[in-house]
Design an enzyme around this catalytic site. Structure first.
Site, PDB file in Angstrom:
ATOM      1  N   ASP A 121       0.825  -1.214   0.000  1.00 24.89           N
ATOM      2  CA  ASP A 121       0.000   0.000   0.000  1.00 24.89           C
ATOM      3  C   ASP A 121       0.859   1.263   0.000  1.00 24.89           C
ATOM      4  O   ASP A 121       1.988   1.248   0.485  1.00 24.89           O
ATOM      5  CB  ASP A 121      -0.867   0.042   1.268  1.00 24.89           C
ATOM      6  CG  ASP A 121      -2.002  -0.966   1.228  1.00 24.89           C
ATOM      7  OD1 ASP A 121      -2.027  -1.801   0.307  1.00 24.89           O
ATOM      8  OD2 ASP A 121      -2.858  -0.926   2.131  1.00 24.89           O
ATOM      9  N   ASP A 122       0.284   2.321  -0.489  1.00 21.46           N
ATOM     10  CA  ASP A 122       0.780   3.708  -0.343  1.00 21.46           C
ATOM     11  C   ASP A 122       1.852   4.148  -1.350  1.00 21.46           C
ATOM     12  O   ASP A 122       2.317   5.278  -1.288  1.00 21.46           O
ATOM     13  CB  ASP A 122       1.305   4.003   1.084  1.00 21.46           C
ATOM     14  CG  ASP A 122       0.248   3.771   2.158  1.00 21.46           C
ATOM     15  OD1 ASP A 122      -0.940   3.602   1.796  1.00 21.46           O
ATOM     16  OD2 ASP A 122       0.603   3.753   3.346  1.00 21.46           O
ATOM     17  N   HIS A 171      -5.802   3.019  -4.197  1.00 24.31           N
ATOM     18  CA  HIS A 171      -5.765   3.228  -2.737  1.00 24.31           C
ATOM     19  C   HIS A 171      -6.062   4.696  -2.428  1.00 24.31           C
ATOM     20  O   HIS A 171      -5.531   5.259  -1.485  1.00 24.31           O
ATOM     21  CB  HIS A 171      -4.383   2.806  -2.223  1.00 24.31           C
ATOM     22  CG  HIS A 171      -4.312   2.658  -0.730  1.00 24.31           C
ATOM     23  ND1 HIS A 171      -5.253   1.976   0.013  1.00 24.31           N
ATOM     24  CD2 HIS A 171      -3.391   3.099   0.173  1.00 24.31           C
ATOM     25  CE1 HIS A 171      -4.904   2.007   1.290  1.00 24.31           C
ATOM     26  NE2 HIS A 171      -3.791   2.690   1.423  1.00 24.31           N
ATOM     27  N   HIS A 175      -5.419   9.900   0.114  1.00 23.36           N
ATOM     28  CA  HIS A 175      -5.207   9.120   1.341  1.00 23.36           C
ATOM     29  C   HIS A 175      -5.529   9.958   2.580  1.00 23.36           C
ATOM     30  O   HIS A 175      -5.077   9.671   3.682  1.00 23.36           O
ATOM     31  CB  HIS A 175      -3.762   8.598   1.407  1.00 23.36           C
ATOM     32  CG  HIS A 175      -3.627   7.339   2.232  1.00 23.36           C
ATOM     33  ND1 HIS A 175      -3.452   7.346   3.590  1.00 23.36           N
ATOM     34  CD2 HIS A 175      -3.633   6.037   1.870  1.00 23.36           C
ATOM     35  CE1 HIS A 175      -3.354   6.099   4.038  1.00 23.36           C
ATOM     36  NE2 HIS A 175      -3.471   5.288   3.003  1.00 23.36           N
ATOM     37  N   HIS A 277       3.766  -2.293   3.204  1.00 29.11           N
ATOM     38  CA  HIS A 277       3.726  -0.896   2.759  1.00 29.11           C
ATOM     39  C   HIS A 277       4.909  -0.547   1.871  1.00 29.11           C
ATOM     40  O   HIS A 277       6.004  -1.078   2.027  1.00 29.11           O
ATOM     41  CB  HIS A 277       3.640   0.049   3.965  1.00 29.11           C
ATOM     42  CG  HIS A 277       2.295   0.026   4.611  1.00 29.11           C
ATOM     43  ND1 HIS A 277       1.935  -0.919   5.547  1.00 29.11           N
ATOM     44  CD2 HIS A 277       1.193   0.811   4.420  1.00 29.11           C
ATOM     45  CE1 HIS A 277       0.685  -0.708   5.920  1.00 29.11           C
ATOM     46  NE2 HIS A 277       0.205   0.334   5.249  1.00 29.11           N
TER      47      HIS A 277
END
Ligand SMILES: [Zn+2]
Length: 319
Positions: A121-122, A171, A175, A277
């Site tokens: 993620d991210d 995603h 965010h 991550h």
């Protein structure tokens, strides 16, 4: 004379008797009529009373039925109003970004035995190339849930992800929990921005996504059901996770700790979807990856990319 008188007298008495008789008869007839009239009148009054009782009883039961209907209607009016407002809301955001649709998944498949889904993620970030190198070296595939605002300047990394057989998912663009979870419209606007940015970078439209913070979190409590419903309606599939690498926690864990969290967590679940991550501050995750991959492959696991046909792992909505 006597006879005549008698006759007369007889005539007179007979006349008187007849007069008395007829008077008595009339009196009797009158009495009988009066009694009959009283009976008829009494019958009429009784019948009237009975009828009005029936009518009153009928009206009362009708009133009760009507009151019951009114009560029932009053009870459902708020629900009806809520459903109507929901319908209006739904209709309003359903018409946004009409091109943002995915061919619906006909059926989900349970993964083959010993399949692991590593998810990052991210990203993209400064560490993405290191992550891609480690995956390439081990010939394993993964999934990248990217943040839209990180794409500019990193388009080549997204192209590389696609070229090397990985999956890219959404995603969100910002965010920013406080912005995206304010309404369905806000989430859709952000989602659409990312959807387009990913396509512009690598030429592939994403079909899967992951919610920042997972599908159920304290920020999304008021809207997550509508957001999920709307994105599912458009054919997108979302994935939470079943194994945490613990690299998102406040404490900075060592690569060894992250490796152990993954390798020990994977055998415990039916569908291992591992949360990792890909961020500037997640160097240890990138460092841990070669060890994680060799440990998993040596124990018979294969790392595969998620596709929208993989049976989703999602959190419970019960609250
Ligand atoms: Zn995230």
């Amino acid at each position: 004379m006597i006879l005549r008188r008698r006759r007369y007298s007889s005539y007179t008495s007979s006349y008187r008797r007849r007069r008395r008789l007829s008077f008595g008869t009339v009196l009797r007839v009158v009495l009988v009529l009066a009694v009959l009239a009283v009976i008829v009148f009494a019958g009429y009054m009784v019948r009237k009373a009975l009828l009005s009782d029936q009518v009153i009883a009928g009206l009362e039961s009708q009133n009760q039925a009507l009151q019951q209907q009114v009560d029932e209607l009053s009870a459902i009016v708020p629900d009806v109003q809520f459903a109507q407002s929901m319908q209006e809301q739904t209709l309003s955001y359903q018409s946004l970004y009409p091109e943002m649709q995915v061919e619906p998944t006909p059926s989900f498949a349970a993964p083959a035995a010993n399949t692991v889904y590593l998810t990052f993620d991210d990203g993209p970030s400064k560490n993405t190339a290191t992550v891609l190198d480690a995956l390439k070296a081990a010939n394993q595939k993964a999934t990248f849930f990217v943040i839209g605002k990180n794409i500019a300047g990193n388009e080549a990394l997204l192209k590389r992800m696609v070229d090397e057989g990985h999956t890219i998912g959404i995603h969100t663009y910002s965010h920013d929990y406080n912005a995206i979870y304010t309404s369905v419209e806000a989430y859709l606007e952000d989602f659409h921005q990312t959807y387009q940015a990913i396509y512009n970078a690598c030429g592939v439209y994403p079909t899967i996504f992951r919610f920042p913070g997972g599908s159920v979190n304290s920020y999304s409590r008021g809207v997550y059901q509508q957001i999920i419903a709307e994105l599912l309606r458009r054919g997108f599939v979302y994935y939470d996770w079943s194994v945490s690498s613990e690299d998102a926690t406040g404490t900075r864990y060592t690569a060894a700790h992250i490796t152990r969290a993954v390798t020990e967590g994977v055998p415990k679940v039916e569908i291992p979807i591992v949360l990792l991550h890909d961020g500037v501050e997640k160097k240890t995750t990138a460092q841990a990856l070669p060890g994680i991959l060799s440990s998993l492959t040596q124990t018979g696991y294969t790392c595969a990319p998620l596709t929208n046909t993989v049976k989703p792992v999602t959190f419970n909505y019960a609250e």
